[in-house]
Design a protein around this motif. Structure first.
Motif, PDB file in Angstrom:
ATOM      1  N   MET A   1       0.842  -1.197   0.000  1.00 19.99           N
ATOM      2  CA  MET A   1       0.000   0.000   0.000  1.00 19.99           C
ATOM      3  C   MET A   1       0.881   1.253   0.000  1.00 19.99           C
ATOM      4  SD  MET A   1      -2.989  -1.381   0.032  1.00 19.99           S
ATOM      5  CE  MET A   1      -4.219  -0.202   0.577  1.00 19.99           C
ATOM      6  N   VAL A   2       0.458   2.252  -0.738  1.00 20.76           N
ATOM      7  CA  VAL A   2       1.244   3.471  -0.918  1.00 20.76           C
ATOM      8  C   VAL A   2       0.376   4.672  -0.558  1.00 20.76           C
ATOM      9  CG1 VAL A   2       2.376   4.931  -2.628  1.00 20.76           C
ATOM     10  CG2 VAL A   2       2.664   2.466  -2.731  1.00 20.76           C
ATOM     11  N   ARG A   3       0.941   5.602   0.205  1.00 21.63           N
ATOM     12  CA  ARG A   3       0.199   6.836   0.506  1.00 21.63           C
ATOM     13  C   ARG A   3       0.042   7.640  -0.781  1.00 21.63           C
ATOM     14  NH1 ARG A   3       1.892  10.575   5.208  1.00 21.63           N
ATOM     15  NH2 ARG A   3       3.870  10.604   4.064  1.00 21.63           N
ATOM     16  N   THR A   4      -1.225   7.912  -1.115  1.00 19.99           N
ATOM     17  CA  THR A   4      -1.573   8.528  -2.396  1.00 19.99           C
ATOM     18  C   THR A   4      -2.612   9.614  -2.159  1.00 19.99           C
ATOM     19  OG1 THR A   4      -1.194   6.423  -3.524  1.00 19.99           O
ATOM     20  CG2 THR A   4      -2.493   8.075  -4.706  1.00 19.99           C
ATOM     21  N   VAL A   5      -2.468  10.739  -2.843  1.00 17.89           N
ATOM     22  CA  VAL A   5      -3.463  11.808  -2.767  1.00 17.89           C
ATOM     23  C   VAL A   5      -4.554  11.532  -3.799  1.00 17.89           C
ATOM     24  CG1 VAL A   5      -3.900  14.275  -3.060  1.00 17.89           C
ATOM     25  CG2 VAL A   5      -1.782  13.499  -1.950  1.00 17.89           C
ATOM     26  N   ARG A   6      -5.792  11.511  -3.328  1.00 21.99           N
ATOM     27  CA  ARG A   6      -6.937  11.343  -4.228  1.00 21.99           C
ATOM     28  C   ARG A   6      -8.044  12.308  -3.817  1.00 21.99           C
ATOM     29  NH1 ARG A   6      -8.361   5.002  -4.890  1.00 21.99           N
ATOM     30  NH2 ARG A   6      -8.993   5.248  -2.717  1.00 21.99           N
ATOM     31  N   PHE A   7      -9.013  12.492  -4.718  1.00 18.35           N
ATOM     32  CA  PHE A   7     -10.209  13.252  -4.356  1.00 18.35           C
ATOM     33  C   PHE A   7     -11.431  12.508  -4.876  1.00 18.35           C
ATOM     34  CE2 PHE A   7      -8.628  14.878  -8.349  1.00 18.35           C
ATOM     35  CZ  PHE A   7      -9.715  15.270  -9.116  1.00 18.35           C
ATOM     36  N   HIS A   8     -12.494  12.525  -4.081  1.00 19.59           N
ATOM     37  CA  HIS A   8     -13.698  11.743  -4.352  1.00 19.59           C
ATOM     38  C   HIS A   8     -14.834  12.592  -4.924  1.00 19.59           C
ATOM     39  CE1 HIS A   8     -12.413   8.004  -2.099  1.00 19.59           C
ATOM     40  NE2 HIS A   8     -11.489   8.886  -1.741  1.00 19.59           N
ATOM     41  N   GLU A   9     -14.607  13.901  -5.025  1.00 22.02           N
ATOM     42  CA  GLU A   9     -15.599  14.821  -5.592  1.00 22.02           C
ATOM     43  C   GLU A   9     -14.880  16.103  -5.981  1.00 22.02           C
ATOM     44  OE1 GLU A   9     -18.392  16.092  -2.641  1.00 22.02           O
ATOM     45  OE2 GLU A   9     -16.855  16.184  -1.072  1.00 22.02           O
ATOM     46  N   HIS A  10     -15.486  16.869  -6.870  1.00 28.60           N
ATOM     47  CA  HIS A  10     -14.925  18.164  -7.229  1.00 28.60           C
ATOM     48  C   HIS A  10     -15.046  19.133  -6.060  1.00 28.60           C
ATOM     49  CE1 HIS A  10     -14.209  17.123 -11.340  1.00 28.60           C
ATOM     50  NE2 HIS A  10     -15.493  16.932 -11.633  1.00 28.60           N
ATOM     51  N   GLY A  11     -14.108  20.051  -5.986  1.00 23.69           N
ATOM     52  CA  GLY A  11     -14.178  21.060  -4.932  1.00 23.69           C
ATOM     53  C   GLY A  11     -12.867  21.773  -4.744  1.00 23.69           C
ATOM     54  N   GLY A  12     -12.759  22.486  -3.629  1.00 27.26           N
ATOM     55  CA  GLY A  12     -11.550  23.219  -3.301  1.00 27.26           C
ATOM     56  C   GLY A  12     -10.474  22.301  -2.761  1.00 27.26           C
ATOM     57  N   PRO A  13      -9.377  22.875  -2.272  1.00 28.36           N
ATOM     58  CA  PRO A  13      -8.271  22.063  -1.760  1.00 28.36           C
ATOM     59  C   PRO A  13      -8.680  21.074  -0.679  1.00 28.36           C
ATOM     60  CG  PRO A  13      -7.576  24.339  -2.028  1.00 28.36           C
ATOM     61  CD  PRO A  13      -9.050  24.321  -2.274  1.00 28.36           C
ATOM     62  N   GLU A  14      -9.721  21.410   0.046  1.00 25.63           N
ATOM     63  CA  GLU A  14     -10.145  20.547   1.155  1.00 25.63           C
ATOM     64  C   GLU A  14     -10.639  19.172   0.720  1.00 25.63           C
ATOM     65  OE1 GLU A  14     -13.687  22.783  -0.324  1.00 25.63           O
ATOM     66  OE2 GLU A  14     -11.634  23.347   0.240  1.00 25.63           O
ATOM     67  N   VAL A  15     -10.928  18.968  -0.562  1.00 26.31           N
ATOM     68  CA  VAL A  15     -11.396  17.639  -1.000  1.00 26.31           C
ATOM     69  C   VAL A  15     -10.242  16.653  -1.165  1.00 26.31           C
ATOM     70  CG1 VAL A  15     -13.385  18.660  -2.165  1.00 26.31           C
ATOM     71  CG2 VAL A  15     -11.332  18.117  -3.498  1.00 26.31           C
ATOM     72  N   LEU A  16      -9.000  17.138  -1.118  1.00 25.02           N
ATOM     73  CA  LEU A  16      -7.853  16.253  -1.285  1.00 25.02           C
ATOM     74  C   LEU A  16      -7.647  15.396  -0.044  1.00 25.02           C
ATOM     75  CD1 LEU A  16      -5.334  18.748  -2.940  1.00 25.02           C
ATOM     76  CD2 LEU A  16      -6.799  17.061  -4.068  1.00 25.02           C
ATOM     77  N   ARG A  17      -7.456  14.088  -0.258  1.00 25.86           N
ATOM     78  CA  ARG A  17      -7.274  13.148   0.855  1.00 25.86           C
ATOM     79  C   ARG A  17      -6.015  12.328   0.631  1.00 25.86           C
ATOM     80  NH1 ARG A  17     -13.271  10.284   1.255  1.00 25.86           N
ATOM     81  NH2 ARG A  17     -14.542  12.209   1.201  1.00 25.86           N
ATOM     82  N   LEU A  18      -5.290  12.083   1.700  1.00 25.79           N
ATOM     83  CA  LEU A  18      -4.104  11.226   1.655  1.00 25.79           C
ATOM     84  C   LEU A  18      -4.526   9.840   2.121  1.00 25.79           C
ATOM     85  CD1 LEU A  18      -1.102  11.268   1.008  1.00 25.79           C
ATOM     86  CD2 LEU A  18      -0.662  11.950   3.369  1.00 25.79           C
ATOM     87  N   GLU A 107       3.631   8.450  -2.765  1.00 27.28           N
ATOM     88  CA  GLU A 107       4.979   8.021  -2.387  1.00 27.28           C
ATOM     89  C   GLU A 107       5.641   7.215  -3.494  1.00 27.28           C
ATOM     90  OE1 GLU A 107       4.711   7.514   2.430  1.00 27.28           O
ATOM     91  OE2 GLU A 107       3.853   5.935   1.168  1.00 27.28           O
ATOM     92  N   ARG A 108       4.844   6.489  -4.254  1.00 29.23           N
ATOM     93  CA  ARG A 108       5.302   5.743  -5.419  1.00 29.23           C
ATOM     94  C   ARG A 108       4.254   5.878  -6.506  1.00 29.23           C
ATOM     95  NH1 ARG A 108       7.811   3.418  -1.282  1.00 29.23           N
ATOM     96  NH2 ARG A 108       9.882   2.515  -1.623  1.00 29.23           N
TER      97      ARG A 108
END
Length: 339
Positions: A1-18, A107-108
């Motif tokens: 498993m790799v730490r990855t930034v994803r977003f599940h909906e459109h929006g501002g910076p706050e929608v980004l999840r690690l 991370e990868r």
């Protein structure tokens, strides 16, 4: 498993999840990279917000098209040693793919081998993640498409951006004259230090009038515009006959008119440009662009300008900082302590 930034909906910076995401192995024509640094670009904010030229095809979605790191594994069909793409080699990832297919905020990351170049020894990870998008964009538009030559004048808008600063250096390198525009006086001195022949403060000056004065009434052979919107009418007034106004961004967020008819149908070339469509997607253009930029890095004519470095866990703050527009140069995210 790799730490990855994803977003599940459109929006501002706050929608980004690690998030922890399985990565797998590189397939045919692909490379697995340990990501040490990520170059942050305005396109990613637009993609995240649902305003990019390419829509998000599925959620959760990934982000990122520019990075630096080390090759960990090579998929089938990639010639080891031929292009420097082999395990253990330090490399940079170029913006040469859709974020619907790949993303380097992680991370990868697995990326196409065609989007990977060997990183020069003099460039660390942060610098290696900050140099390619700016210089490939400026080179592709002004030299490959535009054919800019010594003695030409180029107007660079939003000139304190990483692409704007690269355009100034590219123009200087070939003997052209770069004129920079910026909204306020806050960044004027930095632009002069970066190589701009003159700086026009758009909030205080008559842009077209000043540009015409600076060019002896001739106008500029090229305008390299990241802003678009209603301001293109003023810029078009200062384009030399037969000159080209490139639109490579739309920072204004406003509708962009075609100014030719209002200005009496001058001999004006107005065109859009994207690095991924016109430079990195074309193998021969990309080969020439990489050679040009690499040579400039080697001689010191070119260099990345890094404004600020964030950690991967600070990705939301990095996007907020980018959208505030106070930076001069590139915003980079360091991964795994590679600052």
């Amino acid at each position: 498993m790799v730490r990855t930034v994803r977003f599940h909906e459109h929006g501002g910076p706050e929608v980004l999840r690690l998030e922890d995401v399985a990565i797998g192995e590189p397939g045919s024509g692909e490379v697995l990279i340990r990501v040490d640094a990520i170059g942050i670009n305005r396109a990613e904010a637009l993609f995240r917000g649902g305003n990019y030229i390419e829509p998000v095809r599925r959620f959760p979605a990934r982000l990122g098209a520019e990075a630096a790191g080390v090759v960990e594994a090579v998929g089938a069909g990639v010639g080891a040693g031929v292009t420097g793409i082999e395990a253990g080699r330090p490399v940079s990832v170029l913006p040469a793919f859709s974020m619907n297919d790949y993303g380097v905020y992680a991370e990868r990351a697995i990326v196409p081998a065609a989007a990977v170049v060997e990183r020069p020894d003099a460039l660390g990870a942060v610098e290696g993640a900050a140099v390619w998008m700016p210089y490939l964009t400026a080179y592709g538009a002004l030299l490959e498409v535009g054919g800019m030559r010594a003695g030409d004048t180029v107007v660079v808008t939003a000139a304190s951006s990483s692409v704007g600063l690269a355009a100034i250096r590219v123009a200087r390198h070939i003997g052209a004259v770069p004129l920079a525009t910026t909204r306020t006086t806050a960044k004027k001195e930095a632009l002069i230090e970066a190589g701009a022949a003159e700086v026009i403060v758009t909030a205080e000056e008559d842009v077209a009038g000043r540009l015409l004065d600076l060019t002896g009434g001739r106008g500029a052979e090229f305008v390299f515009d990241a802003v678009a919107g209603p301001g293109v009418v003023e810029l078009a007034k200062a384009v030399a006959p037969g000159g080209t106004l490139f639109l490579y961004g739309a920072l204004s967020g406003e509708v962009t008119p075609y100014p030719g008819f209002d200005l009496g149908m001058p001999a004006l070339n107005l065109r859009t440009y994207t690095v991924t469509h016109e430079t990195t997607a074309d193998p021969e253009r990309l080969r020439r662009a990489v050679a040009f930029v690499t040579a400039g890095l080697r001689t010191g004519a070119f260099a990345p300008v890094v404004d600020r470095v964030f950690g991967l866990e600070e990705i939301v703050e990095a996007h907020r900082y980018m959208e505030a527009g106070a930076q001069i140069g590139k915003i980079v995210v360091a991964v795994g302590g590679h600052r």
